[in-house]
Design a protein around this motif. Structure first.
Motif, PDB file in Angstrom:
ATOM      1  N   UNK A  34       0.817  -1.221   0.000  1.00 10.46           N
ATOM      2  CA  UNK A  34       0.000   0.000   0.000  1.00 10.46           C
ATOM      3  C   UNK A  34       0.852   1.273   0.000  1.00 10.46           C
ATOM      4  N   UNK A  35       1.978   1.241   0.685  1.00  8.71           N
ATOM      5  CA  UNK A  35       2.845   2.425   0.726  1.00  8.71           C
ATOM      6  C   UNK A  35       3.384   2.729  -0.668  1.00  8.71           C
ATOM      7  N   UNK A  45       2.441   5.959  -3.101  1.00  7.43           N
ATOM      8  CA  UNK A  45       3.484   6.849  -3.619  1.00  7.43           C
ATOM      9  C   UNK A  45       3.402   6.932  -5.144  1.00  7.43           C
ATOM     10  N   UNK A  85     -10.306   2.004   3.327  1.00  8.48           N
ATOM     11  CA  UNK A  85      -9.785   2.888   4.373  1.00  8.48           C
ATOM     12  C   UNK A  85      -8.260   2.914   4.359  1.00  8.48           C
ATOM     13  N   UNK A  86      -7.658   1.729   4.296  1.00  9.00           N
ATOM     14  CA  UNK A  86      -6.193   1.676   4.340  1.00  9.00           C
ATOM     15  C   UNK A  86      -5.572   2.342   3.110  1.00  9.00           C
ATOM     16  N   UNK A  89      -6.030   6.090   3.462  1.00  7.13           N
ATOM     17  CA  UNK A  89      -5.099   6.586   4.483  1.00  7.13           C
ATOM     18  C   UNK A  89      -3.675   6.693   3.912  1.00  7.13           C
ATOM     19  N   UNK A  90      -3.258   5.666   3.170  1.00 11.63           N
ATOM     20  CA  UNK A  90      -1.912   5.740   2.583  1.00 11.63           C
ATOM     21  C   UNK A  90      -1.850   6.837   1.520  1.00 11.63           C
ATOM     22  N   UNK A 126      -3.471   9.670   1.663  1.00 11.77           N
ATOM     23  CA  UNK A 126      -3.316  10.896   2.456  1.00 11.77           C
ATOM     24  C   UNK A 126      -1.862  11.044   2.920  1.00 11.77           C
ATOM     25  N   UNK A 127      -1.295   9.954   3.424  1.00 10.98           N
ATOM     26  CA  UNK A 127       0.082  10.034   3.924  1.00 10.98           C
ATOM     27  C   UNK A 127       1.070  10.337   2.800  1.00 10.98           C
TER      28      UNK A 127
END
Lengths: 277, 277
Positions: free
Chosen positions: B104-105, B109, B162-163, B166-167, B169-170
Protein backbone atom coordinates in the motif's frame (compact mmCIF):
# COMPACT_ATOMS: atom_id res chain seq x y z
CA UNK A 1 8.78 -21.75 12.93
CA UNK A 2 11.02 -23.37 10.39
CA UNK A 3 12.00 -20.95 7.68
CA UNK A 4 10.35 -23.00 4.98
CA UNK A 5 7.20 -23.78 6.97
CA UNK A 6 4.25 -22.94 4.76
CA UNK A 7 1.78 -23.12 7.67
CA UNK A 8 -0.05 -19.87 8.25
CA UNK A 9 1.35 -18.17 11.30
CA UNK A 10 -1.18 -16.71 13.75
CA UNK A 11 0.29 -13.48 15.00
CA UNK A 12 -0.93 -12.67 18.51
CA UNK A 13 1.22 -10.15 20.32
CA UNK A 14 1.76 -6.45 20.74
CA UNK A 15 0.03 -3.58 22.50
CA UNK A 16 -3.28 -3.98 24.30
CA UNK A 17 -6.23 -2.17 22.73
CA UNK A 18 -8.26 -0.48 25.46
CA UNK A 19 -11.76 0.75 24.65
CA UNK A 20 -13.12 3.20 27.18
CA UNK A 21 -16.89 2.83 27.67
CA UNK A 22 -17.66 1.50 24.21
CA UNK A 23 -21.37 1.63 23.42
CA UNK A 24 -22.12 -0.75 20.55
CA UNK A 25 -21.24 -4.44 20.62
CA UNK A 26 -20.93 -4.30 16.85
CA UNK A 27 -18.13 -1.76 17.13
CA UNK A 28 -16.32 -3.92 19.68
CA UNK A 29 -16.57 -6.84 17.25
CA UNK A 30 -15.22 -4.78 14.37
CA UNK A 31 -12.36 -3.68 16.60
CA UNK A 32 -11.57 -7.35 17.36
CA UNK A 33 -11.59 -8.16 13.66
CA UNK A 34 -9.31 -5.23 12.84
CA UNK A 35 -6.91 -6.30 15.60
CA UNK A 36 -6.81 -9.92 14.41
CA UNK A 37 -6.13 -8.82 10.84
CA UNK A 38 -2.92 -7.20 11.95
CA UNK A 39 -1.80 -9.62 14.61
CA UNK A 40 -3.00 -7.92 17.79
CA UNK A 41 -4.86 -10.01 20.36
CA UNK A 42 -5.28 -8.25 23.68
CA UNK A 43 -8.58 -6.37 23.96
CA UNK A 44 -9.60 -4.62 27.18
CA UNK A 45 -12.95 -2.96 27.78
CA UNK A 46 -13.59 -0.33 30.41
CA UNK A 47 -17.21 -0.43 31.50
CA UNK A 48 -18.88 -1.36 28.17
CA UNK A 49 -22.39 0.12 28.07
CA UNK A 50 -24.22 -3.05 27.04
CA UNK A 51 -22.22 -5.47 29.17
CA UNK A 52 -20.02 -8.38 28.24
CA UNK A 53 -20.02 -10.96 26.65
CA UNK A 54 -21.86 -9.63 23.62
CA UNK A 55 -23.37 -11.69 20.82
CA UNK A 56 -23.32 -8.65 18.56
CA UNK A 57 -19.63 -8.24 19.17
CA UNK A 58 -18.90 -11.87 18.37
CA UNK A 59 -20.92 -11.71 15.16
CA UNK A 60 -19.20 -8.53 13.98
CA UNK A 61 -15.78 -9.96 14.83
CA UNK A 62 -16.04 -12.19 11.77
CA UNK A 63 -14.37 -15.22 13.40
CA UNK A 64 -11.78 -13.27 15.42
CA UNK A 65 -12.90 -15.51 18.29
CA UNK A 66 -9.45 -15.66 19.84
CA UNK A 67 -9.67 -11.91 20.45
CA UNK A 68 -13.28 -11.97 21.69
CA UNK A 69 -12.60 -14.93 24.00
CA UNK A 70 -9.60 -13.21 25.55
CA UNK A 71 -11.29 -9.85 26.10
CA UNK A 72 -11.14 -8.61 29.70
CA UNK A 73 -13.56 -6.11 31.23
CA UNK A 74 -12.49 -3.52 33.82
CA UNK A 75 -14.49 -1.14 35.97
CA UNK A 76 -12.06 1.73 35.62
CA UNK A 77 -9.42 2.88 33.18
CA UNK A 78 -6.87 2.96 35.99
CA UNK A 79 -7.35 -0.78 36.52
CA UNK A 80 -7.30 -1.48 32.80
CA UNK A 81 -3.83 0.02 32.39
CA UNK A 82 -2.37 -0.90 35.80
CA UNK A 83 0.10 -3.49 34.44
CA UNK A 84 1.25 -1.47 31.44
CA UNK A 85 4.49 0.46 31.15
CA UNK A 86 3.57 2.84 28.37
CA UNK A 87 0.22 4.04 27.07
CA UNK A 88 -0.94 6.08 24.07
CA UNK A 89 -4.23 7.97 24.03
CA UNK A 90 -5.88 8.48 20.63
CA UNK A 91 -7.51 11.86 20.18
CA UNK A 92 -8.87 13.70 17.17
CA UNK A 93 -8.28 17.20 18.43
CA UNK A 94 -5.70 19.17 20.29
CA UNK A 95 -5.89 18.89 24.06
CA UNK A 96 -4.48 21.52 26.29
CA UNK A 97 -1.67 19.77 28.08
CA UNK A 98 1.93 18.96 27.77
CA UNK A 99 1.78 15.49 26.21
CA UNK A 100 3.74 14.92 23.03
CA UNK A 101 1.49 14.30 20.00
CA UNK A 102 2.62 11.56 17.60
CA UNK A 103 1.60 10.35 14.17
CA UNK A 104 0.41 6.73 13.85
CA UNK A 105 3.74 5.85 12.19
CA UNK A 106 5.79 7.29 15.02
CA UNK A 107 3.49 5.74 17.64
CA UNK A 108 3.74 2.30 16.04
CA UNK A 109 7.52 2.54 15.85
CA UNK A 110 7.64 3.53 19.51
CA UNK A 111 5.32 0.68 20.52
CA UNK A 112 7.40 -1.79 18.52
CA UNK A 113 10.63 -0.61 20.14
CA UNK A 114 9.12 -0.96 23.62
CA UNK A 115 7.68 -4.36 22.74
CA UNK A 116 11.16 -5.52 21.73
CA UNK A 117 12.57 -4.48 25.09
CA UNK A 118 9.79 -6.27 26.95
CA UNK A 119 7.68 -3.30 28.02
CA UNK A 120 3.92 -3.76 28.14
CA UNK A 121 2.06 -1.14 26.16
CA UNK A 122 -1.48 -0.13 25.33
CA UNK A 123 -3.50 2.25 23.18
CA UNK A 124 -6.62 3.99 24.52
CA UNK A 125 -9.66 4.64 22.34
CA UNK A 126 -12.57 6.74 23.57
CA UNK A 127 -16.34 6.55 23.42
CA UNK A 128 -18.09 6.54 20.04
CA UNK A 129 -19.66 9.96 20.60
CA UNK A 130 -17.33 11.83 22.87
CA UNK A 131 -13.90 10.20 22.77
CA UNK A 132 -11.67 10.31 25.82
CA UNK A 133 -12.04 12.84 28.63
CA UNK A 134 -9.11 15.08 29.50
CA UNK A 135 -8.64 13.10 32.72
CA UNK A 136 -8.38 9.88 30.71
CA UNK A 137 -5.91 11.40 28.28
CA UNK A 138 -3.86 12.52 31.28
CA UNK A 139 -3.30 8.87 32.24
CA UNK A 140 -1.47 8.23 28.98
CA UNK A 141 2.17 8.95 28.25
CA UNK A 142 1.70 10.36 24.78
CA UNK A 143 -1.06 11.19 22.31
CA UNK A 144 -1.52 9.73 18.86
CA UNK A 145 -3.67 11.41 16.24
CA UNK A 146 -4.55 10.57 12.64
CA UNK A 147 -3.88 12.67 9.55
CA UNK A 148 -7.40 13.24 8.22
CA UNK A 149 -9.23 15.50 5.79
CA UNK A 150 -9.54 18.73 7.80
CA UNK A 151 -13.15 19.25 6.70
CA UNK A 152 -14.23 15.63 7.11
CA UNK A 153 -12.72 13.98 10.15
CA UNK A 154 -15.11 11.21 11.00
CA UNK A 155 -13.05 8.14 11.91
CA UNK A 156 -15.05 5.74 13.99
CA UNK A 157 -13.55 3.61 16.73
CA UNK A 158 -13.12 0.49 14.56
CA UNK A 159 -11.47 2.51 11.80
CA UNK A 160 -9.09 4.13 14.28
CA UNK A 161 -8.18 0.73 15.74
CA UNK A 162 -7.71 -0.63 12.21
CA UNK A 163 -5.25 2.10 11.32
CA UNK A 164 -3.22 1.70 14.51
CA UNK A 165 -3.22 -2.09 14.13
CA UNK A 166 -2.09 -1.75 10.52
CA UNK A 167 0.72 0.60 11.50
CA UNK A 168 1.69 -1.84 14.26
CA UNK A 169 1.98 -4.60 11.67
CA UNK A 170 4.02 -2.38 9.36
CA UNK A 171 6.35 -1.39 12.20
CA UNK A 172 7.43 -5.03 12.41
CA UNK A 173 8.28 -5.26 8.72
CA UNK A 174 11.80 -4.87 7.51
CA UNK A 175 10.58 -2.60 4.73
CA UNK A 176 7.12 -1.04 4.40
CA UNK A 177 7.55 -1.33 0.65
CA UNK A 178 7.73 -5.12 0.97
CA UNK A 179 4.86 -7.42 -0.01
CA UNK A 180 3.85 -10.85 1.33
CA UNK A 181 3.85 -12.39 -2.14
CA UNK A 182 4.98 -11.29 -5.54
CA UNK A 183 4.97 -12.43 -9.12
CA UNK A 184 7.83 -14.87 -9.80
CA UNK A 185 11.16 -13.20 -10.31
CA UNK A 186 11.03 -11.66 -13.80
CA UNK A 187 14.49 -10.58 -14.89
CA UNK A 188 14.69 -8.43 -17.97
CA UNK A 189 15.62 -10.31 -21.13
CA UNK A 190 19.25 -10.28 -22.26
CA UNK A 191 20.23 -7.81 -24.93
CA UNK A 192 20.77 -10.70 -27.31
CA UNK A 193 17.09 -11.63 -26.87
CA UNK A 194 16.01 -8.00 -27.27
CA UNK A 195 18.05 -7.49 -30.42
CA UNK A 196 16.78 -10.82 -31.75
CA UNK A 197 13.26 -9.48 -31.36
CA UNK A 198 14.11 -6.22 -33.11
CA UNK A 199 15.70 -8.04 -36.06
CA UNK A 200 12.81 -10.49 -36.32
CA UNK A 201 10.28 -7.67 -36.38
CA UNK A 202 12.27 -5.50 -38.76
CA UNK A 203 12.81 -8.38 -41.21
CA UNK A 204 9.08 -9.14 -41.29
CA UNK A 205 8.24 -5.48 -41.79
CA UNK A 206 10.94 -4.98 -44.38
CA UNK A 207 9.47 -7.84 -46.41
CA UNK A 208 6.29 -5.71 -46.65
CA UNK A 209 8.11 -2.51 -47.54
CA UNK A 210 7.06 -0.98 -44.21
CA UNK A 211 10.21 1.14 -44.21
CA UNK A 212 9.14 3.58 -46.86
CA UNK A 213 10.52 5.89 -48.15
CA UNK A 214 13.96 4.27 -47.85
CA UNK A 215 15.76 7.38 -46.58
CA UNK A 216 13.50 7.33 -43.52
CA UNK A 217 14.30 3.70 -42.67
CA UNK A 218 17.01 4.40 -40.08
CA UNK A 219 14.80 6.84 -38.20
CA UNK A 220 11.80 4.51 -38.37
CA UNK A 221 13.84 1.63 -36.94
CA UNK A 222 15.02 3.89 -34.17
CA UNK A 223 11.42 4.80 -33.29
CA UNK A 224 10.24 1.19 -33.45
CA UNK A 225 13.03 0.05 -31.17
CA UNK A 226 12.20 2.85 -28.72
CA UNK A 227 8.55 1.72 -28.60
CA UNK A 228 9.48 -1.93 -28.12
CA UNK A 229 12.07 -1.29 -25.43
CA UNK A 230 10.54 1.46 -23.35
CA UNK A 231 9.34 -1.21 -20.98
CA UNK A 232 11.96 -3.93 -20.51
CA UNK A 233 10.53 -7.23 -21.74
CA UNK A 234 11.36 -10.37 -19.81
CA UNK A 235 12.65 -13.46 -21.61
CA UNK A 236 9.23 -15.17 -21.68
CA UNK A 237 7.62 -11.96 -22.93
CA UNK A 238 10.12 -11.75 -25.79
CA UNK A 239 9.08 -15.28 -26.62
CA UNK A 240 5.39 -14.29 -26.67
CA UNK A 241 6.01 -11.19 -28.80
CA UNK A 242 8.12 -13.13 -31.32
CA UNK A 243 5.30 -15.70 -31.51
CA UNK A 244 2.90 -12.88 -32.35
CA UNK A 245 5.23 -11.57 -35.08
CA UNK A 246 5.65 -15.06 -36.53
CA UNK A 247 1.90 -15.58 -36.54
CA UNK A 248 1.19 -12.24 -38.25
CA UNK A 249 4.00 -12.94 -40.67
CA UNK A 250 2.40 -16.20 -41.83
CA UNK A 251 0.37 -16.21 -45.10
CA UNK A 252 0.79 -12.50 -45.52
CA UNK A 253 3.92 -12.12 -47.65
CA UNK A 254 3.35 -10.53 -51.10
CA UNK A 255 1.90 -13.14 -53.41
CA UNK A 256 0.44 -15.14 -50.53
CA UNK A 257 -3.25 -15.13 -49.59
CA UNK A 258 -3.98 -13.28 -46.30
CA UNK A 259 -6.03 -15.39 -43.89
CA UNK A 260 -9.74 -14.61 -43.60
CA UNK A 261 -10.54 -11.87 -41.07
CA UNK A 262 -6.93 -10.77 -40.65
CA UNK A 263 -6.91 -7.39 -38.99
CA UNK A 264 -4.29 -4.73 -39.50
CA UNK A 265 -1.49 -4.79 -36.98
CA UNK A 266 -1.16 -1.62 -34.97
CA UNK A 267 2.16 -0.73 -36.59
CA UNK A 268 0.59 -1.03 -40.02
CA UNK A 269 -2.48 0.92 -39.01
CA UNK A 270 -0.43 3.92 -37.96
CA UNK A 271 1.78 3.84 -41.02
CA UNK A 272 0.83 5.76 -44.14
CA UNK A 273 2.11 3.01 -46.46
CA UNK A 274 -0.55 0.36 -45.85
CA UNK A 275 0.47 -2.84 -47.62
CA UNK A 276 -3.00 -4.34 -47.26
CA UNK A 277 -4.54 -1.59 -49.37
CA UNK B 1 -5.86 29.10 0.60
CA UNK B 2 -3.91 31.73 2.50
CA UNK B 3 -1.22 30.17 4.62
CA UNK B 4 -2.75 31.39 7.83
CA UNK B 5 -6.34 30.60 6.88
CA UNK B 6 -7.83 28.62 9.73
CA UNK B 7 -10.83 27.48 7.66
CA UNK B 8 -11.08 23.72 7.35
CA UNK B 9 -9.97 22.64 3.90
CA UNK B 10 -12.14 20.02 2.18
CA UNK B 11 -9.76 17.73 0.34
CA UNK B 12 -11.40 16.20 -2.73
CA UNK B 13 -8.93 14.84 -5.24
CA UNK B 14 -6.87 11.78 -6.05
CA UNK B 15 -7.51 8.32 -7.45
CA UNK B 16 -11.00 7.03 -8.22
CA UNK B 17 -12.20 4.19 -6.01
CA UNK B 18 -13.90 1.56 -8.16
CA UNK B 19 -16.05 -1.09 -6.48
CA UNK B 20 -16.80 -4.07 -8.71
CA UNK B 21 -20.26 -5.52 -8.09
CA UNK B 22 -20.55 -4.44 -4.46
CA UNK B 23 -23.38 -6.18 -2.67
CA UNK B 24 -24.29 -4.23 0.46
CA UNK B 25 -25.29 -0.58 0.40
CA UNK B 26 -23.91 -0.28 3.91
CA UNK B 27 -20.46 -1.26 2.67
CA UNK B 28 -20.63 1.30 -0.12
CA UNK B 29 -21.51 3.93 2.47
CA UNK B 30 -18.62 2.96 4.70
CA UNK B 31 -16.33 3.14 1.68
CA UNK B 32 -17.56 6.68 0.98
CA UNK B 33 -16.93 7.65 4.59
CA UNK B 34 -13.41 6.18 4.52
CA UNK B 35 -12.68 8.05 1.29
CA UNK B 36 -13.94 11.35 2.65
CA UNK B 37 -11.86 10.95 5.80
CA UNK B 38 -8.70 10.93 3.72
CA UNK B 39 -9.64 13.40 1.02
CA UNK B 40 -10.76 11.12 -1.81
CA UNK B 41 -14.00 11.93 -3.59
CA UNK B 42 -14.49 9.94 -6.79
CA UNK B 43 -16.47 6.73 -6.23
CA UNK B 44 -17.43 4.48 -9.16
CA UNK B 45 -19.64 1.41 -8.90
CA UNK B 46 -19.72 -1.40 -11.42
CA UNK B 47 -23.11 -3.04 -11.43
CA UNK B 48 -24.02 -2.75 -7.71
CA UNK B 49 -26.25 -5.66 -6.72
CA UNK B 50 -28.94 -3.62 -5.00
CA UNK B 51 -28.96 -0.72 -7.43
CA UNK B 52 -28.22 2.94 -6.96
CA UNK B 53 -28.97 5.33 -5.27
CA UNK B 54 -29.05 3.52 -1.95
CA UNK B 55 -30.48 4.85 1.31
CA UNK B 56 -28.41 2.36 3.24
CA UNK B 57 -25.26 3.64 1.60
CA UNK B 58 -26.10 7.25 2.40
CA UNK B 59 -26.85 6.40 6.03
CA UNK B 60 -23.59 4.46 6.44
CA UNK B 61 -21.60 7.24 4.78
CA UNK B 62 -22.00 9.30 7.93
CA UNK B 63 -22.46 12.63 6.11
CA UNK B 64 -19.94 11.96 3.32
CA UNK B 65 -22.71 13.22 1.05
CA UNK B 66 -20.32 14.84 -1.39
CA UNK B 67 -18.95 11.37 -2.19
CA UNK B 68 -22.35 9.67 -2.35
CA UNK B 69 -23.81 12.42 -4.55
CA UNK B 70 -20.94 12.20 -7.00
CA UNK B 71 -20.96 8.40 -7.30
CA UNK B 72 -21.27 7.12 -10.87
CA UNK B 73 -22.58 3.67 -11.83
CA UNK B 74 -21.23 1.69 -14.80
CA UNK B 75 -22.39 -1.50 -16.45
CA UNK B 76 -18.91 -2.89 -17.00
CA UNK B 77 -15.47 -2.52 -15.47
CA UNK B 78 -14.08 -1.61 -18.89
CA UNK B 79 -16.37 1.44 -19.02
CA UNK B 80 -15.60 2.34 -15.40
CA UNK B 81 -11.86 2.64 -16.09
CA UNK B 82 -12.02 3.89 -19.70
CA UNK B 83 -10.77 7.42 -18.92
CA UNK B 84 -8.02 6.37 -16.50
CA UNK B 85 -4.32 6.19 -17.27
CA UNK B 86 -3.22 3.85 -14.52
CA UNK B 87 -5.11 1.35 -12.40
CA UNK B 88 -4.31 -0.77 -9.34
CA UNK B 89 -6.19 -3.95 -8.50
CA UNK B 90 -6.40 -4.93 -4.83
CA UNK B 91 -6.09 -8.64 -4.16
CA UNK B 92 -5.55 -10.67 -1.02
CA UNK B 93 -3.78 -13.58 -2.63
CA UNK B 94 -1.23 -14.28 -5.28
CA UNK B 95 -2.57 -14.39 -8.84
CA UNK B 96 -0.77 -16.23 -11.56
CA UNK B 97 0.27 -13.53 -13.90
CA UNK B 98 3.02 -11.13 -14.57
CA UNK B 99 1.72 -8.03 -12.81
CA UNK B 100 3.99 -6.39 -10.28
CA UNK B 101 2.68 -6.64 -6.71
CA UNK B 102 3.04 -3.53 -4.55
CA UNK B 103 2.58 -2.68 -0.89
CA UNK B 104 0.00 0.00 0.00
CA UNK B 105 2.84 2.43 0.73
CA UNK B 106 4.45 1.90 -2.67
CA UNK B 107 1.08 2.03 -4.43
CA UNK B 108 0.14 5.30 -2.73
CA UNK B 109 3.48 6.85 -3.62
CA UNK B 110 3.03 5.76 -7.24
CA UNK B 111 -0.53 7.14 -7.35
CA UNK B 112 0.64 10.42 -5.85
CA UNK B 113 3.45 10.75 -8.39
CA UNK B 114 1.05 10.11 -11.27
CA UNK B 115 -1.49 12.52 -9.79
CA UNK B 116 1.18 15.22 -9.72
CA UNK B 117 1.93 14.71 -13.42
CA UNK B 118 -1.77 14.88 -14.29
CA UNK B 119 -2.49 11.20 -14.92
CA UNK B 120 -5.91 9.88 -13.92
CA UNK B 121 -5.71 6.86 -11.68
CA UNK B 122 -7.98 4.38 -9.96
CA UNK B 123 -7.99 1.49 -7.51
CA UNK B 124 -10.19 -1.58 -8.03
CA UNK B 125 -11.85 -3.40 -5.13
CA UNK B 126 -13.66 -6.69 -5.63
CA UNK B 127 -16.88 -8.24 -4.41
CA UNK B 128 -17.41 -8.79 -0.68
CA UNK B 129 -17.31 -12.57 -1.01
CA UNK B 130 -15.12 -13.33 -3.99
CA UNK B 131 -12.97 -10.31 -4.74
CA UNK B 132 -11.89 -9.60 -8.30
CA UNK B 133 -11.81 -12.21 -11.07
CA UNK B 134 -8.57 -12.90 -12.89
CA UNK B 135 -9.99 -11.16 -15.96
CA UNK B 136 -10.69 -8.05 -13.89
CA UNK B 137 -7.23 -8.08 -12.35
CA UNK B 138 -5.81 -8.35 -15.88
CA UNK B 139 -7.31 -4.93 -16.70
CA UNK B 140 -5.15 -3.29 -14.05
CA UNK B 141 -1.55 -2.18 -14.41
CA UNK B 142 -0.32 -3.38 -11.06
CA UNK B 143 -1.55 -5.22 -7.99
CA UNK B 144 -1.66 -3.88 -4.45
CA UNK B 145 -1.95 -6.19 -1.45
CA UNK B 146 -2.07 -5.58 2.30
CA UNK B 147 0.32 -6.93 4.91
CA UNK B 148 -2.00 -8.96 7.13
CA UNK B 149 -1.82 -11.64 9.80
CA UNK B 150 -1.16 -14.79 7.74
CA UNK B 151 -3.66 -16.83 9.77
CA UNK B 152 -6.36 -14.16 9.93
CA UNK B 153 -6.69 -12.23 6.71
CA UNK B 154 -10.22 -10.89 6.79
CA UNK B 155 -10.14 -7.31 5.58
CA UNK B 156 -13.51 -6.24 4.31
CA UNK B 157 -14.01 -3.87 1.41
CA UNK B 158 -14.49 -0.76 3.56
CA UNK B 159 -11.39 -1.59 5.61
CA UNK B 160 -9.34 -2.09 2.45
CA UNK B 161 -10.54 1.23 1.04
CA UNK B 162 -9.79 2.89 4.37
CA UNK B 163 -6.19 1.68 4.34
CA UNK B 164 -5.56 2.73 0.74
CA UNK B 165 -7.21 6.11 1.37
CA UNK B 166 -5.10 6.59 4.48
CA UNK B 167 -1.91 5.74 2.58
CA UNK B 168 -3.00 8.14 -0.16
CA UNK B 169 -3.32 10.90 2.46
CA UNK B 170 0.08 10.03 3.92
CA UNK B 171 1.72 10.04 0.48
CA UNK B 172 0.87 13.74 0.25
CA UNK B 173 2.50 14.61 3.56
CA UNK B 174 5.99 15.98 3.71
CA UNK B 175 6.78 13.61 6.55
CA UNK B 176 4.70 10.65 7.74
CA UNK B 177 5.97 11.37 11.23
CA UNK B 178 4.30 14.78 11.14
CA UNK B 179 1.12 15.56 13.05
CA UNK B 180 -1.68 18.05 12.32
CA UNK B 181 -1.42 19.65 15.75
CA UNK B 182 1.01 19.42 18.60
CA UNK B 183 1.48 20.64 22.11
CA UNK B 184 3.07 24.11 22.23
CA UNK B 185 6.80 24.11 21.77
CA UNK B 186 8.32 22.88 25.05
CA UNK B 187 12.05 23.50 25.10
CA UNK B 188 14.03 21.79 27.82
CA UNK B 189 14.87 24.03 30.76
CA UNK B 190 18.28 25.69 30.87
CA UNK B 191 20.95 24.03 32.96
CA UNK B 192 20.79 26.99 35.33
CA UNK B 193 17.13 26.14 35.98
CA UNK B 194 17.91 22.45 36.37
CA UNK B 195 20.76 23.07 38.81
CA UNK B 196 18.58 25.54 40.69
CA UNK B 197 16.05 22.74 41.16
CA UNK B 198 18.73 20.31 42.35
CA UNK B 199 20.05 22.77 44.89
CA UNK B 200 16.60 23.68 46.12
CA UNK B 201 15.70 20.03 46.63
CA UNK B 202 19.01 19.12 48.20
CA UNK B 203 18.87 22.02 50.62
CA UNK B 204 15.37 21.04 51.75
CA UNK B 205 16.41 17.41 52.18
CA UNK B 206 19.64 18.32 53.91
CA UNK B 207 17.66 20.31 56.49
CA UNK B 208 15.98 16.99 57.39
CA UNK B 209 19.22 15.02 57.49
CA UNK B 210 18.10 13.01 54.43
CA UNK B 211 21.74 12.58 53.41
CA UNK B 212 22.68 10.03 56.04
CA UNK B 213 25.22 8.65 56.70
CA UNK B 214 27.34 11.65 55.66
CA UNK B 215 29.91 9.65 53.71
CA UNK B 216 27.14 8.52 51.37
CA UNK B 217 25.95 12.06 50.67
CA UNK B 218 27.85 12.55 47.41
CA UNK B 219 26.54 9.31 45.98
CA UNK B 220 23.00 10.01 47.13
CA UNK B 221 23.04 13.41 45.45
CA UNK B 222 24.32 11.79 42.29
CA UNK B 223 21.41 9.33 42.32
CA UNK B 224 18.84 12.00 43.09
CA UNK B 225 20.09 14.17 40.25
CA UNK B 226 19.96 11.20 37.90
CA UNK B 227 16.34 10.54 38.85
CA UNK B 228 15.35 14.18 38.43
CA UNK B 229 17.12 14.66 35.11
CA UNK B 230 16.48 11.41 33.28
CA UNK B 231 13.62 13.12 31.52
CA UNK B 232 14.45 16.71 30.60
CA UNK B 233 12.09 19.05 32.44
CA UNK B 234 10.85 22.13 30.64
CA UNK B 235 11.11 25.54 32.26
CA UNK B 236 7.44 25.55 33.39
CA UNK B 237 7.84 22.02 34.76
CA UNK B 238 10.84 23.09 36.82
CA UNK B 239 8.63 25.82 38.22
CA UNK B 240 5.94 23.29 39.15
CA UNK B 241 8.42 20.92 40.79
CA UNK B 242 10.03 23.70 42.80
CA UNK B 243 6.57 24.75 43.93
CA UNK B 244 6.00 21.21 45.16
CA UNK B 245 9.28 21.19 47.04
CA UNK B 246 8.53 24.57 48.61
CA UNK B 247 5.10 23.36 49.66
CA UNK B 248 6.42 20.15 51.20
CA UNK B 249 9.18 22.14 52.85
CA UNK B 250 6.69 24.38 54.66
CA UNK B 251 5.91 23.70 58.37
CA UNK B 252 8.03 20.60 58.39
CA UNK B 253 11.45 21.76 59.51
CA UNK B 254 12.68 20.27 62.80
CA UNK B 255 11.01 22.12 65.65
CA UNK B 256 8.04 23.07 63.49
CA UNK B 257 4.67 21.36 63.69
CA UNK B 258 3.92 19.17 60.62
CA UNK B 259 0.52 19.97 59.11
CA UNK B 260 -2.33 17.55 59.88
CA UNK B 261 -2.43 14.63 57.45
CA UNK B 262 0.96 15.37 55.97
CA UNK B 263 2.09 12.32 54.04
CA UNK B 264 5.66 11.25 53.58
CA UNK B 265 7.24 12.41 50.36
CA UNK B 266 8.32 9.62 48.10
CA UNK B 267 11.98 10.35 48.64
CA UNK B 268 11.53 10.11 52.40
CA UNK B 269 9.51 6.93 52.12
CA UNK B 270 12.27 5.12 50.29
CA UNK B 271 14.94 6.31 52.68
CA UNK B 272 15.80 4.36 55.81
CA UNK B 273 16.34 7.46 57.89
CA UNK B 274 12.77 8.66 58.28
CA UNK B 275 12.81 12.07 59.96
CA UNK B 276 9.09 11.88 60.73
CA UNK B 277 9.55 8.85 62.96
Amino acid sequence: MAGTNSERVMLAEGPAIILVEPQLGENIGMVARAMANFGLVELRLVNPRDGWPSDKARAAASKADHVIDGTVVYDTLEEAIADLNFVYATTARYRDGFKPVRSPVTAAETLRAKFRTGEKTGILFGREKSGLSNEEVALADEIVTFPVNPAFASLNIAQAVLLMSYEWMKSGMEDVHGVPFDAPEQPAATKEQVIGLFEHLEEALDARNYFHPPHKKARMIENLRAVFSRRAFTGPEIHVVRGVISSLDRFARPGQRPPAGKSESEAEATHDDDRDA
